[in-house]
Design a protein around this motif. Structure first.
Motif: not given
Length: 176
Positions: A88-99, A104-117
């Motif tokens: 993508c070069g410099d056209r890329l923008t990353l939107g990030v979130s804790p979920g 989504d968490y359950a599908h990957l066997d992750r603990d949704y209640t333990a979201l990081p900062d």
């Protein structure tokens, strides 16, 4: 004005290259795709989707809306971000979130209640993903829960320079 590259409801997958060309041809300035897993319908991987869109278009911003950081190992996420930036070069923008949902968490066997900062993990991923010799790196926007509702904010102190086409105002609003 931006558009999404994926159906966010049940339906057949979109032919990404053709759809991206059509959206840009109709005047959209940015193309976005979310990371959605396990919601009962298929949304293609955002990294693959944006790589395809990057090869099919020119001069349009491409972004994740959003990548759910805790669903990835930091080294794997950094590798994927650097790989995508190489396309993508410099056209890329990353939107990030804790979920966004426990599905989504359950599908990957992750603990949704333990979201990081949020500021800690994306900063590490962004810093390790940033090419050292490149003049620009992906813009990084964050998406954080506040009283059960998402709130968009820019991440400070992650060593990512501003996007060269940054516009005044609140910036892109990640969709999740």
């Amino acid at each position: 004005m931006g558009a999404t590259l994926a159906h966010l409801t049940p339906g057949p997958p979109i032919a990404v290259a053709e759809w991206a060309k059509r959206l840009v041809g109709n005047g959209f300035e940015s193309l976005w795709t979310p990371q959605v897993i396990g919601r009962g319908f298929f949304v293609p991987d955002p990294f693959v989707t944006l790589a395809v869109a990057a090869t099919a278009t020119e001069g349009v911003e491409l972004g994740t809306a959003t990548v759910q950081v805790p669903l990835h190992h930091p080294a794997e996420l950094a590798h994927r971000i650097r790989s995508l930036r190489s396309v993508c070069g410099d056209r890329l923008t990353l939107g990030v979130s804790p979920g966004s949902t426990d599905l989504d968490y359950a599908h990957l066997d992750r603990d949704y209640t333990a979201l990081p900062d949020l500021p800690r993990e994306p900063a590490a991923a962004a810093e390790s993903a940033r090419p050292r010799a490149a003049p620009t790196a992906p813009r990084l926007v964050g998406h954080q829960r506040r009283a059960g509702r998402p709130r968009v904010r820019r991440l400070a102190g992650v060593g990512v320079p501003p996007h060269p086409r940054a516009r005044p105002g609140p910036g892109p609003v990640p969709v999740s």
